[in-house]
Design a protein around this motif. Structure first.
Motif, PDB file in Angstrom:
ATOM      1  N   THR A   1       3.688   8.256   8.896  1.00  0.00           N
ATOM      2  CA  THR A   1       3.662   7.024   9.698  1.00  0.00           C
ATOM      3  C   THR A   1       2.596   6.043   9.229  1.00  0.00           C
ATOM      4  O   THR A   1       2.489   4.954   9.790  1.00  0.00           O
ATOM      5  N   GLN A   2       1.799   6.412   8.213  1.00  0.00           N
ATOM      6  CA  GLN A   2       0.700   5.559   7.760  1.00  0.00           C
ATOM      7  C   GLN A   2       0.823   5.308   6.262  1.00  0.00           C
ATOM      8  O   GLN A   2       0.952   6.248   5.470  1.00  0.00           O
TER       9      GLN A   2
ATOM     10  N   ARG B   1       8.363  -2.212   6.499  1.00  0.00           N
ATOM     11  CA  ARG B   1       8.355  -2.455   7.947  1.00  0.00           C
ATOM     12  C   ARG B   1       9.755  -2.782   8.460  1.00  0.00           C
ATOM     13  O   ARG B   1      10.088  -2.474   9.603  1.00  0.00           O
TER      14      ARG B   1
ATOM     15  N   LEU C   1       8.333   1.606  12.810  1.00  0.00           N
ATOM     16  CA  LEU C   1       7.300   2.322  13.553  1.00  0.00           C
ATOM     17  C   LEU C   1       6.091   2.696  12.699  1.00  0.00           C
ATOM     18  O   LEU C   1       5.096   3.210  13.226  1.00  0.00           O
ATOM     19  N   ILE C   2       6.140   2.461  11.386  1.00  0.00           N
ATOM     20  CA  ILE C   2       4.994   2.834  10.546  1.00  0.00           C
ATOM     21  C   ILE C   2       3.837   1.866  10.743  1.00  0.00           C
ATOM     22  O   ILE C   2       4.008   0.714  11.166  1.00  0.00           O
ATOM     23  N   HIS C   3       2.638   2.351  10.421  1.00  0.00           N
ATOM     24  CA  HIS C   3       1.434   1.512  10.387  1.00  0.00           C
ATOM     25  C   HIS C   3       1.187   1.156   8.926  1.00  0.00           C
ATOM     26  O   HIS C   3       0.784   2.008   8.124  1.00  0.00           O
TER      27      HIS C   3
ATOM     28  N   ASP D   1      -0.296  -5.416  15.095  1.00  0.00           N
ATOM     29  CA  ASP D   1      -0.977  -4.136  15.210  1.00  0.00           C
ATOM     30  C   ASP D   1      -0.499  -3.122  14.183  1.00  0.00           C
ATOM     31  O   ASP D   1      -1.254  -2.238  13.769  1.00  0.00           O
ATOM     32  N   HIS D   2       0.760  -3.229  13.758  1.00  0.00           N
ATOM     33  CA  HIS D   2       1.317  -2.243  12.829  1.00  0.00           C
ATOM     34  C   HIS D   2       1.472  -2.770  11.411  1.00  0.00           C
ATOM     35  O   HIS D   2       2.028  -2.070  10.553  1.00  0.00           O
ATOM     36  N   HIS D   3       1.011  -3.970  11.142  1.00  0.00           N
ATOM     37  CA  HIS D   3       1.040  -4.521   9.782  1.00  0.00           C
ATOM     38  C   HIS D   3      -0.202  -5.379   9.604  1.00  0.00           C
ATOM     39  O   HIS D   3      -0.327  -6.439  10.200  1.00  0.00           O
ATOM     40  N   GLN D   4      -1.118  -4.889   8.756  1.00  0.00           N
ATOM     41  CA  GLN D   4      -2.407  -5.551   8.572  1.00  0.00           C
ATOM     42  C   GLN D   4      -2.688  -5.783   7.091  1.00  0.00           C
ATOM     43  O   GLN D   4      -2.105  -5.123   6.226  1.00  0.00           O
TER      44      GLN D   4
ATOM     45  N   ASP E   1      -5.537   6.353  11.745  1.00  0.00           N
ATOM     46  CA  ASP E   1      -5.774   7.567  12.517  1.00  0.00           C
ATOM     47  C   ASP E   1      -6.052   8.664  11.500  1.00  0.00           C
ATOM     48  O   ASP E   1      -5.140   9.121  10.794  1.00  0.00           O
TER      49      ASP E   1
END
Length: 284
Positions: A84-85, A101, A106-108, A133-136, A160
């Motif tokens: 997920t990361q 994405r 749902l991935i970060h 929040d999930h794409h930076q 995380d």
């Protein structure tokens, strides 16, 4: 920036060309297209055509081979192993984050590059509403040994750290001598070992054995190195050399993917003869 004698600030030049290749072949988004990239694409077209005619492949061939194989390995890890990361270092104008994405909402996804390029990328994605929040996008300097841009600091801050992460460097490592980039690989192996199951994906270009081609590529590498203020290097000559070196850097398992193994499976261009590029998949 790092105070070490080798820095990576000039590589943004080639990132623009690579971004233009992704856009030209329908892999990118208009938000990531740049005027400089388009100019470089057109300037390189005669050379690319001559290279393909002479040796059966060119820079664009190898770029597409490595990019699509890496994408497939990421998709497989997310789908089959539940990752997920994802961290893409030296993201430049890579469209990978947007595509991932879209396929895996749902991935970060974290994209990282030197501050100037990270700022440019963040502005383009922010303007089209892609960041959240999930794409930076975050600054990083792979040569920094302290401070907020240090590899270990960035990974600890954005993820995380009880969960594994997929880390990608595409189009980065060949701009450094094997000694310099190996220090990065050792640090990366140590960081991923703290997150069991993590995967590192990259590429390596092999020094060809044909003398004329080898001499030509060395000359081109010198010119590219001068343009990027870096040292373009062929690190390995064989798959076994690559596997052994990554083992010595601290990775427990390394798979070397030859593009020929993916012909007819993935929609990648085929080289005439042996491809110069390999995709490295390493884990701890």
């Amino acid at each position: 920036m790092s105070r070490k004698p080798t820095d990576s600030s000039g590589i943004s030049f080639t990132a623009l060309y690579t971004g233009a290749v992704w856009h030209r072949y329908g892999l990118s988004d208009d938000a990531l297209a740049t005027t400089k990239g388009r100019v470089l694409y057109h300037l390189m077209t005669p050379f690319e055509a001559a290279s393909k005619a002479a040796i059966g492949g060119n820079i664009r061939t190898f770029l597409l081979q490595r990019h699509l194989i890496i994408d497939h390995l990421i998709d497989r890890a997310i789908r089959d192993r539940g990752f997920t990361q994802v961290l893409e270092i030296a993201c430049g104008m890579s469209p990978r984050g947007l595509r991932l994405r879209q396929r895996h909402p749902l991935i970060h996804m974290v994209e990282a590059d030197l501050p100037d390029m990270a700022g440019r990328k963040a502005l383009r994605l922010l303007a089209t509403g892609r960041l959240g929040d999930h794409h930076q996008v975050t600054p990083i300097d792979i040569l920094a040994d302290h401070g907020e841009y240090q590899l270990e600091t960035v990974i600890n801050r954005v993820f995380d750290n009880t969960q594994p992460v997929i880390i990608i460097t595409e189009g980065l490592t060949s701009y450094f001598s094997v000694d310099v980039i190996s220090n990065f690989w050792r640090r990366l192996a140590a960081a991923t070992a703290k997150r069991p199951g993590s995967i590192y994906l990259s590429e390596s270009y092999y020094q060809p054995t044909q003398p004329l081609l080898s001499a030509t590529l060395k000359a081109l590498g010198s010119m590219l190195g001068a343009a990027t203020r870096s040292q373009v290097t062929f690190h390995f000559q064989t798959d076994e050399q690559a596997r052994e070196h990554f083992r010595s850097c601290g990775f427990n398992a390394t798979t070397v993917h030859d593009p020929r193994s993916w012909y007819g499976i993935l929609p990648i261009p085929e080289s005439r003869g042996e491809p110069m590029v390999r995709v490295i998949e390493a884990g701890c």
